[in-house]
Design a protein around this motif. Structure first.
Motif, PDB file in Angstrom:
ATOM      1  N   ALA A 262      31.823 -30.629 -28.117  1.00 60.24           N
ATOM      2  CA  ALA A 262      31.980 -30.784 -29.492  1.00 60.24           C
ATOM      3  C   ALA A 262      30.442 -31.123 -30.090  1.00 60.24           C
ATOM      4  N   LEU A 263      30.252 -30.857 -31.367  1.00 58.71           N
ATOM      5  CA  LEU A 263      29.381 -30.993 -32.441  1.00 58.71           C
ATOM      6  C   LEU A 263      29.619 -31.691 -33.620  1.00 58.71           C
ATOM      7  N   ILE A 264      29.396 -32.786 -33.865  1.00 62.21           N
ATOM      8  CA  ILE A 264      29.868 -33.560 -35.105  1.00 62.21           C
ATOM      9  C   ILE A 264      28.745 -34.159 -36.077  1.00 62.21           C
ATOM     10  N   GLY A 265      28.984 -34.633 -36.908  1.00 65.54           N
ATOM     11  CA  GLY A 265      27.873 -35.239 -37.897  1.00 65.54           C
ATOM     12  C   GLY A 265      28.121 -34.857 -39.434  1.00 65.54           C
ATOM     13  N   ILE A 266      27.384 -35.487 -40.393  1.00 64.13           N
ATOM     14  CA  ILE A 266      27.465 -35.295 -41.746  1.00 64.13           C
ATOM     15  C   ILE A 266      27.421 -33.779 -42.170  1.00 64.13           C
ATOM     16  N   ASP A 267      27.766 -33.241 -43.238  1.00 63.43           N
ATOM     17  CA  ASP A 267      27.642 -31.997 -43.909  1.00 63.43           C
ATOM     18  C   ASP A 267      25.978 -32.068 -43.863  1.00 63.43           C
ATOM     19  N   GLY A 268      25.562 -30.611 -43.638  1.00 65.79           N
ATOM     20  CA  GLY A 268      23.968 -30.433 -43.483  1.00 65.79           C
ATOM     21  C   GLY A 268      23.298 -31.074 -42.349  1.00 65.79           C
ATOM     22  N   SER A 269      24.087 -31.512 -41.561  1.00 67.84           N
ATOM     23  CA  SER A 269      23.240 -31.912 -40.219  1.00 67.84           C
ATOM     24  C   SER A 269      22.857 -30.988 -39.396  1.00 67.84           C
ATOM     25  N   GLY A 270      23.460 -29.852 -39.544  1.00 67.94           N
ATOM     26  CA  GLY A 270      23.058 -28.815 -38.662  1.00 67.94           C
ATOM     27  C   GLY A 270      24.204 -28.376 -37.467  1.00 67.94           C
ATOM     28  N   LYS A 271      25.371 -28.893 -37.744  1.00 67.85           N
ATOM     29  CA  LYS A 271      26.324 -28.811 -36.611  1.00 67.85           C
ATOM     30  C   LYS A 271      26.776 -27.176 -36.274  1.00 67.85           C
ATOM     31  N   THR A 272      26.947 -26.388 -37.585  1.00 69.54           N
ATOM     32  CA  THR A 272      27.190 -24.998 -37.338  1.00 69.54           C
ATOM     33  C   THR A 272      26.102 -24.281 -36.613  1.00 69.54           C
ATOM     34  N   THR A 273      24.793 -24.313 -37.206  1.00 64.86           N
ATOM     35  CA  THR A 273      23.710 -23.582 -36.694  1.00 64.86           C
ATOM     36  C   THR A 273      23.615 -24.015 -35.091  1.00 64.86           C
ATOM     37  N   GLN A 274      23.575 -25.338 -34.617  1.00 65.27           N
ATOM     38  CA  GLN A 274      23.703 -25.597 -33.274  1.00 65.27           C
ATOM     39  C   GLN A 274      24.908 -25.186 -32.298  1.00 65.27           C
ATOM     40  N   ALA A 275      25.900 -25.133 -32.952  1.00 65.86           N
ATOM     41  CA  ALA A 275      27.089 -24.838 -32.435  1.00 65.86           C
ATOM     42  C   ALA A 275      26.724 -23.321 -31.919  1.00 65.86           C
ATOM     43  N   HIS A 276      26.582 -22.431 -32.740  1.00 66.02           N
ATOM     44  CA  HIS A 276      26.145 -21.112 -32.446  1.00 66.02           C
ATOM     45  C   HIS A 276      25.084 -20.996 -31.185  1.00 66.02           C
ATOM     46  N   LEU A 277      24.043 -21.701 -31.416  1.00 67.80           N
ATOM     47  CA  LEU A 277      22.861 -21.562 -30.489  1.00 67.80           C
ATOM     48  C   LEU A 277      23.342 -22.117 -29.189  1.00 67.80           C
TER      49      LEU A 277
END
Length: 243
Positions: A18-33
């Motif tokens: 799981a990747l969590i964090g505030i909005d804008g922290s890059g969760k979506t980008t890093q989860a895809h990568l």
């Protein structure tokens, strides 16, 4: 031989990250990568966006002349909708990966809901949410991406698809750090280029990923190049850390 068996067994247990964090922290980008990197390394993985619907509600609110989702359905209504939608998204993701045998790379997890509840000041909802989310097995690793709220705000404004206030981002950042699960998170500095942040994440999953994986995709919508810095724990942490 025993060492080889332990390695295979350890790899077999990588069911969810799981990747969590505030909005804008890059969760979506890093989860895809991360899903791409695991798949390329021979561990098929699937990206899952476990959103709570707040962005969708915010857009709906603007269409009917309300400034944000909370003004549309109220604080308690927003937290109830978020909790239910995120629960359903996580449940579907886990069932899908159980059926397919793939690793679930979770973009957001139950901790995101707890942090949202705390940031909204709805603590009584947290007790109810924890009862509902308790049925889910913990991810093998939960990465908390940290980023200065001011930089997170600038990233959100640059992507132009939604809006968050500095007040909310600051409250959410503090909420994540206040969670009882915080000590079990693997804290990763979310500043820098996507490739730099990705390397920090992969360093904690060296049991499943090669030391020098091939170059991954470029920046996503939540990330722009920035000098390295900010919060985070330097150096690998054992992968068995859990929330």
């Amino acid at each position: 031989m025993a060492s080889s068996l332990r390695t295979r067994r350890g790899r077999a247990r990588l069911r969810a990250v799981a990747l969590i964090g505030i909005d804008g922290s890059g969760k979506t980008t890093q989860a895809h990568l991360l899903a791409e990197a695991l798949t390329a390394a021979g561990h098929p993985a699937t990206y899952h966006r476990n959103a709570g619907g707040r962005r969708w509600l915010g857009r709906l609110a603007q269409r009917v002349g309300r400034p944000d989702a909370q003004r549309l359905v109220g604080r308690d209504g927003l937290l109830a909708v978020e909790s239910v939608l995120r629960w359903l998204a996580i449940a579907l993701a886990l069932v899908s990966c159980l059926v397919t045998g793939r690793t679930a790379v979770m973009d957001r997890w139950s901790a995101c809901q707890y942090a949202s509840i705390r940031a909204h000041g709805g603590q009584r909802w947290e007790r109810l949410a924890r009862v509902g989310y308790r049925v889910f097995p913990s991810p093998r690793v939960t990465f908390l991406l940290t980023l200065d709220p001011a930089e997170a705000y600038r990233r959100i404004e640059r992507r132009g698809t939604d809006h968050e206030s500095m007040r909310w981002l600051t409250a959410a950042d503090a909420a994540y750090r206040s969670l009882p699960e915080y000590a079990g998170f693997v804290v990763v500095d979310g500043s820098g280029t996507p490739e730099e942040v990705s390397r920090r994440i992969r360093a904690h999953l060296s049991e499943w990923l090669p030391d020098d994986p091939p170059a991954l995709a470029g920046p996503g919508p939540e990330d722009t190049p920035r000098p390295a810095g900010g919060a985070g724990r330097d150096g690998p942490v054992p992968a068995q850390a859990r929330p």
